[in-house]
Design a protein around this motif. Structure first.
Motif, PDB file in Angstrom:
ATOM      1  N   PRO A  97       0.825  -1.217   0.000  1.00  0.00           N
ATOM      2  CA  PRO A  97       0.000   0.000   0.000  1.00  0.00           C
ATOM      3  C   PRO A  97       0.859   1.267   0.000  1.00  0.00           C
ATOM      4  CG  PRO A  97      -0.124  -1.101   2.126  1.00  0.00           C
ATOM      5  CD  PRO A  97       0.660  -1.997   1.212  1.00  0.00           C
ATOM      6  N   ASN A  98       2.147   1.108   0.281  1.00  0.00           N
ATOM      7  CA  ASN A  98       3.053   2.256   0.275  1.00  0.00           C
ATOM      8  C   ASN A  98       3.713   2.487  -1.078  1.00  0.00           C
ATOM      9  OD1 ASN A  98       2.627   2.876   3.021  1.00  0.00           O
ATOM     10  ND2 ASN A  98       3.982   1.207   3.586  1.00  0.00           N
ATOM     11  N   ALA A  99       3.512   1.556  -2.029  1.00  0.00           N
ATOM     12  CA  ALA A  99       4.082   1.732  -3.364  1.00  0.00           C
ATOM     13  C   ALA A  99       3.473   2.976  -4.009  1.00  0.00           C
ATOM     14  CB  ALA A  99       3.814   0.499  -4.222  1.00  0.00           C
ATOM     15  N   HIS A 100       4.267   3.636  -4.822  1.00  0.00           N
ATOM     16  CA  HIS A 100       3.825   4.864  -5.480  1.00  0.00           C
ATOM     17  C   HIS A 100       2.499   4.642  -6.220  1.00  0.00           C
ATOM     18  CE1 HIS A 100       5.506   8.764  -7.360  1.00  0.00           C
ATOM     19  NE2 HIS A 100       4.220   8.735  -7.548  1.00  0.00           N
ATOM     20  N   HIS A 101       2.419   3.548  -7.004  1.00  0.00           N
ATOM     21  CA  HIS A 101       1.196   3.306  -7.769  1.00  0.00           C
ATOM     22  C   HIS A 101       0.006   3.025  -6.859  1.00  0.00           C
ATOM     23  CE1 HIS A 101       3.143  -0.718  -7.605  1.00  0.00           C
ATOM     24  NE2 HIS A 101       1.911  -1.139  -7.409  1.00  0.00           N
ATOM     25  N   SER A 102       0.233   2.373  -5.730  1.00  0.00           N
ATOM     26  CA  SER A 102      -0.865   2.099  -4.793  1.00  0.00           C
ATOM     27  C   SER A 102      -1.383   3.393  -4.181  1.00  0.00           C
ATOM     28  CB  SER A 102      -0.393   1.148  -3.695  1.00  0.00           C
ATOM     29  OG  SER A 102      -0.014  -0.096  -4.241  1.00  0.00           O
ATOM     30  N   ARG A 103      -0.482   4.263  -3.816  1.00  0.00           N
ATOM     31  CA  ARG A 103      -0.899   5.562  -3.266  1.00  0.00           C
ATOM     32  C   ARG A 103      -1.663   6.357  -4.333  1.00  0.00           C
ATOM     33  NH1 ARG A 103       4.498   5.826  -1.715  1.00  0.00           N
ATOM     34  NH2 ARG A 103       4.735   7.749  -2.893  1.00  0.00           N
ATOM     35  N   ASN A 104      -1.187   6.280  -5.576  1.00  0.00           N
ATOM     36  CA  ASN A 104      -1.898   6.982  -6.654  1.00  0.00           C
ATOM     37  C   ASN A 104      -3.322   6.467  -6.817  1.00  0.00           C
ATOM     38  OD1 ASN A 104       0.425   8.446  -7.168  1.00  0.00           O
ATOM     39  ND2 ASN A 104       0.955   7.319  -9.028  1.00  0.00           N
ATOM     40  N   ILE A 105      -3.492   5.144  -6.755  1.00  0.00           N
ATOM     41  CA  ILE A 105      -4.821   4.552  -6.892  1.00  0.00           C
ATOM     42  C   ILE A 105      -5.735   5.020  -5.759  1.00  0.00           C
ATOM     43  CG2 ILE A 105      -6.084   2.347  -6.735  1.00  0.00           C
ATOM     44  CD1 ILE A 105      -3.744   1.116  -8.376  1.00  0.00           C
ATOM     45  N   GLY A 106      -5.167   5.216  -4.568  1.00  0.00           N
ATOM     46  CA  GLY A 106      -5.959   5.713  -3.453  1.00  0.00           C
ATOM     47  C   GLY A 106      -6.545   7.089  -3.701  1.00  0.00           C
ATOM     48  N   VAL A 107      -5.882   7.876  -4.535  1.00  0.00           N
ATOM     49  CA  VAL A 107      -6.344   9.228  -4.854  1.00  0.00           C
ATOM     50  C   VAL A 107      -7.155   9.242  -6.144  1.00  0.00           C
ATOM     51  CG1 VAL A 107      -5.576  11.575  -5.415  1.00  0.00           C
ATOM     52  CG2 VAL A 107      -4.367  10.252  -3.669  1.00  0.00           C
ATOM     53  N   ARG A 108      -6.678   8.515  -7.159  1.00  0.00           N
ATOM     54  CA  ARG A 108      -7.325   8.460  -8.475  1.00  0.00           C
ATOM     55  C   ARG A 108      -7.458   6.996  -8.882  1.00  0.00           C
ATOM     56  NH1 ARG A 108      -4.808  13.188 -12.287  1.00  0.00           N
ATOM     57  NH2 ARG A 108      -5.317  14.894 -10.901  1.00  0.00           N
ATOM     58  N   PRO A 109      -8.622   6.418  -8.763  1.00  0.00           N
ATOM     59  CA  PRO A 109      -8.773   4.984  -9.034  1.00  0.00           C
ATOM     60  C   PRO A 109      -8.785   4.607 -10.513  1.00  0.00           C
ATOM     61  CG  PRO A 109     -10.865   5.917  -8.354  1.00  0.00           C
ATOM     62  CD  PRO A 109      -9.836   7.008  -8.199  1.00  0.00           C
ATOM     63  N   GLU A 110      -8.844   5.577 -11.413  1.00  0.00           N
ATOM     64  CA  GLU A 110      -8.840   5.261 -12.840  1.00  0.00           C
ATOM     65  C   GLU A 110      -7.414   4.890 -13.247  1.00  0.00           C
ATOM     66  OE1 GLU A 110      -9.878   8.315 -11.669  1.00  0.00           O
ATOM     67  OE2 GLU A 110     -12.008   7.822 -11.619  1.00  0.00           O
ATOM     68  N   VAL A 111      -7.269   3.714 -13.884  1.00  0.00           N
ATOM     69  CA  VAL A 111      -5.960   3.222 -14.292  1.00  0.00           C
ATOM     70  C   VAL A 111      -6.019   2.760 -15.743  1.00  0.00           C
ATOM     71  CG1 VAL A 111      -5.344   2.493 -11.950  1.00  0.00           C
ATOM     72  CG2 VAL A 111      -6.375   0.839 -13.513  1.00  0.00           C
ATOM     73  N   SER A 112      -4.847   2.624 -16.321  1.00  0.00           N
ATOM     74  CA  SER A 112      -4.723   1.973 -17.618  1.00  0.00           C
ATOM     75  C   SER A 112      -3.687   0.878 -17.472  1.00  0.00           C
ATOM     76  CB  SER A 112      -4.319   2.970 -18.708  1.00  0.00           C
ATOM     77  OG  SER A 112      -3.085   3.570 -18.390  1.00  0.00           O
ATOM     78  N   MET A 113      -3.798  -0.140 -18.311  1.00  0.00           N
ATOM     79  CA  MET A 113      -2.892  -1.283 -18.252  1.00  0.00           C
ATOM     80  C   MET A 113      -2.590  -1.733 -19.665  1.00  0.00           C
ATOM     81  SD  MET A 113      -4.988  -3.319 -15.284  1.00  0.00           S
ATOM     82  CE  MET A 113      -6.579  -2.734 -15.832  1.00  0.00           C
ATOM     83  N   VAL A 114      -1.415  -2.297 -19.846  1.00  0.00           N
ATOM     84  CA  VAL A 114      -1.087  -2.945 -21.114  1.00  0.00           C
ATOM     85  C   VAL A 114      -0.437  -4.279 -20.788  1.00  0.00           C
ATOM     86  CG1 VAL A 114       1.150  -1.789 -21.412  1.00  0.00           C
ATOM     87  CG2 VAL A 114      -0.027  -2.719 -23.399  1.00  0.00           C
ATOM     88  N   VAL A 115      -0.852  -5.302 -21.499  1.00  0.00           N
ATOM     89  CA  VAL A 115      -0.326  -6.648 -21.326  1.00  0.00           C
ATOM     90  C   VAL A 115       0.252  -7.076 -22.669  1.00  0.00           C
ATOM     91  CG1 VAL A 115      -0.886  -9.052 -20.789  1.00  0.00           C
ATOM     92  CG2 VAL A 115      -2.034  -7.190 -19.565  1.00  0.00           C
ATOM     93  N   PHE A 116       1.509  -7.545 -22.651  1.00  0.00           N
ATOM     94  CA  PHE A 116       2.175  -7.964 -23.878  1.00  0.00           C
ATOM     95  C   PHE A 116       3.332  -8.878 -23.531  1.00  0.00           C
ATOM     96  CE2 PHE A 116       4.388  -4.353 -22.288  1.00  0.00           C
ATOM     97  CZ  PHE A 116       5.732  -4.543 -22.601  1.00  0.00           C
ATOM     98  N   ASN A 117       3.804  -9.624 -24.505  1.00  0.00           N
ATOM     99  CA  ASN A 117       4.950 -10.506 -24.329  1.00  0.00           C
ATOM    100  C   ASN A 117       6.203  -9.715 -24.650  1.00  0.00           C
ATOM    101  OD1 ASN A 117       7.000 -12.357 -24.434  1.00  0.00           O
ATOM    102  ND2 ASN A 117       5.957 -13.776 -25.810  1.00  0.00           N
ATOM    103  N   SER A 118       6.951  -9.333 -23.643  1.00  0.00           N
ATOM    104  CA  SER A 118       8.142  -8.507 -23.860  1.00  0.00           C
ATOM    105  C   SER A 118       9.276  -9.289 -24.516  1.00  0.00           C
ATOM    106  CB  SER A 118       8.621  -7.895 -22.545  1.00  0.00           C
ATOM    107  OG  SER A 118       9.052  -8.916 -21.670  1.00  0.00           O
TER     108      SER A 118
END
Length: 152
Positions: free
Chosen positions: A49-70
């Protein structure tokens, strides 16, 4: 080619996603996150919950994601782009969320030492999906890659 089936296959064959969030000032942040997909509607992952992205989600729950084979060779890979609303799974829903998993990986993390870390379960409910389609796969003559909306 059934693009929805291609998207589902890409999601099923990859374990990491790139999670995009916005910090309180609107600055974008991306993070590689191991994920699990349930019913092509919800994405789950463990995170501090202390990760930067987790804190961001706590303020702004809208996210985007991309899934691909790197590891795919150039011009051969597929990508799926997702938009979602994310948040921490409430404590009273944890047992059901883990039970919905088609694999035991999140639930078994409690037995692999991960639970000793300050991780919690997050969930993103997918609101939109697109698949990357290479330009050569279109018959429009443009040669330009495109994102095509799909229903998962």
């Amino acid at each position: 080619v059934d693009l929805a089936e291609l998207a589902r296959g890409t999601l099923a064959s990859n374990r990491f996603m790139v999670l995009g969030t916005l910090d309180p000032s609107g600055r974008p942040r991306v993070s590689p996150v191991w994920f699990s997909l349930v019913d092509h509607q919800e994405v789950y992952w463990l995170s501090s919950p202390n990760a930067h992205h987790s804190r961001n989600i706590g303020v702004r729950p809208e996210v985007s994601m991309v899934v691909f084979n790197s590891a795919a060779d150039p011009h051969t890979g597929q990508a799926v782009y997702l938009e979602a609303t994310a948040g921490r799974v409430p404590d009273d829903e944890l047992a059901d969320a883990c039970a919905m998993r088609s694999e035991a990986s999140i639930a078994s993390s409690r037995h692999t030492g991960v639970a000793d870390q300050p991780f919690v379960l997050y969930r993103a409910r997918i609101t939109a999906a697109e698949i990357h389609v290479r330009g050569r796969d279109f018959d429009d003559g443009s040669g330009a890659d495109q994102r095509v909306p799909v229903q998962l």
